[in-house]
Design an enzyme around this catalytic site. Sequence first.
Site, short mmCIF file in Angstrom:
data_model
loop_
_atom_site.label_atom_id
_atom_site.label_comp_id
_atom_site.label_asym_id
_atom_site.label_seq_id
_atom_site.Cartn_x
_atom_site.Cartn_y
_atom_site.Cartn_z
N GLU A 16 0.83 -1.25 0.02
CA GLU A 16 0.12 -0.16 -0.02
C GLU A 16 0.90 1.26 0.05
O GLU A 16 1.93 1.41 0.65
CB GLU A 16 -0.99 -0.03 1.25
CG GLU A 16 -1.85 1.33 1.22
CD GLU A 16 -2.55 1.43 2.37
OE1 GLU A 16 -3.53 0.70 2.81
OE2 GLU A 16 -2.07 2.05 3.31
N TYR A 50 -6.99 6.63 -0.50
CA TYR A 50 -7.67 7.81 -0.90
C TYR A 50 -8.02 8.77 0.23
O TYR A 50 -8.49 8.26 1.39
CB TYR A 50 -9.03 7.20 -1.31
CG TYR A 50 -9.89 8.08 -2.55
CD1 TYR A 50 -9.27 8.39 -3.61
CD2 TYR A 50 -10.81 8.97 -2.13
CE1 TYR A 50 -10.20 9.31 -4.62
CE2 TYR A 50 -11.84 9.48 -2.84
CZ TYR A 50 -11.25 9.78 -4.21
OH TYR A 50 -11.90 10.65 -4.85
N ALA A 52 -10.29 10.45 2.71
CA ALA A 52 -11.83 10.65 2.75
C ALA A 52 -12.20 11.88 2.58
O ALA A 52 -11.65 12.85 3.02
CB ALA A 52 -12.21 10.21 4.32
N GLY A 108 -14.77 5.26 4.89
CA GLY A 108 -13.94 6.34 5.33
C GLY A 108 -14.54 7.00 6.68
O GLY A 108 -15.36 6.46 7.07
N ALA A 127 -19.87 1.57 3.81
CA ALA A 127 -19.02 1.05 2.70
C ALA A 127 -20.06 -0.04 1.84
O ALA A 127 -19.93 0.05 0.61
CB ALA A 127 -17.87 0.17 3.25
N HIS A 150 -14.00 -3.35 14.42
CA HIS A 150 -13.82 -2.09 14.06
C HIS A 150 -14.26 -1.19 15.45
O HIS A 150 -15.11 -1.48 15.96
CB HIS A 150 -14.94 -1.77 12.81
CG HIS A 150 -14.81 -0.26 12.50
ND1 HIS A 150 -15.96 0.80 12.92
CD2 HIS A 150 -14.32 0.27 11.52
CE1 HIS A 150 -15.49 2.01 12.47
NE2 HIS A 150 -14.66 1.68 11.34
#
Length: 291
Positions: A16, A50, A52, A108, A127, A150
């Site tokens: 990444e 990316y 947010a 995000g 998402a 999460h």
Amino acid sequence: MRIDSILRERRTLSFEVFPPKQEHDGDLSGIRGTLAALTAASPDFVSVTYGAGGQNRPRALEIAEIVLSLEMTPLSHLTAVGYTKEDTARVTGALSRLGVENVLALRGDVPADMKFPQDPWVDFRYALDLVKFIAPQRFCLSGAAYPEKHPESPHPDRDVEVMSLKERAGVSFFITQLFFDNDLFFKFRDGCREAGVHAPILAGIMPIFKAQQIRRIVEISGCSVPAKLEAILDRYADNDAAMKDAGSDYAASQITELWSGGVEGVHIYTMNKSSQVLDIVARSGLREAKP
Ligand code: FAD
């Protein structure tokens, strides 16, 4: 190339990278050099983050283009927050025109420094909503996974249910949040399989560069620090060179153990630093291991 096709053939190694900060606007020579160096490990794909709310959208697209120009496969992250269906269609249209075939669909988080004229969850609350919107297009879709839950989830099972819904909506593989404890990953993976999530789950590995950096990441992500890593962080807190060496060993042995435990892929959060990442890949013996 589509990543789901690659995953049908072999287990993957991927990286990444993130777009350089605003102050380096326009100058992508640093990230270009990093990406060129990373080709030495023959990654199966490279993901590009990316911001947010679309903060770094043009640069994220340009970096995906560089990945393609280096004959590697890009996976473009895309976040839902603050985006309408029209905004999203504009980005996916641009990705298609570039020749990007893979998208990591994310919710995000609302950036602390951004003001939205309207509700930040305009057209997509989760998402999953973004996945459903993009699914009719021809992208290979992936989603995020959380071996340690999460932060907003009431229970780890809730995240696994969400993964199952994403898979049914068109997600063909998952990439995990970083973790330092492989036992937690294996337990999570087994739980996903028992719950009927069949898509490959690629393990997100964060190299340890500095004690301070890891302490900050742990605070934000809430991930566990095993005793062995805690000892390294304490011992080399004031010795960057020794920390780098011990940290590379830690990440390499994490990868080796995951690979022998049958992980479907290893995704390294490079922090745009190629030399230590290449060193970790070499130490792990992963490129010499059988697929
Ligand atoms: P979701 O899947 O929507 O989940 C968010 C929360 O909502 C979870 O608690 C989940 O359990 C819950 N939930 C989901 N669906 C439902 C539903 N239908 N009903 C009720 N509850 C639900 N952020 C960026 O800004 N840019 C990036 O490039 C980026 N890359 C990332 C890459 C990876 C591999 C990972 C793991 C994270 C990345 N993130 C990125 C961070 C990510 O945006 C945050 O973790 C965000 O808080 C959650 O995104 P998500 O896609 O997992 O959201």
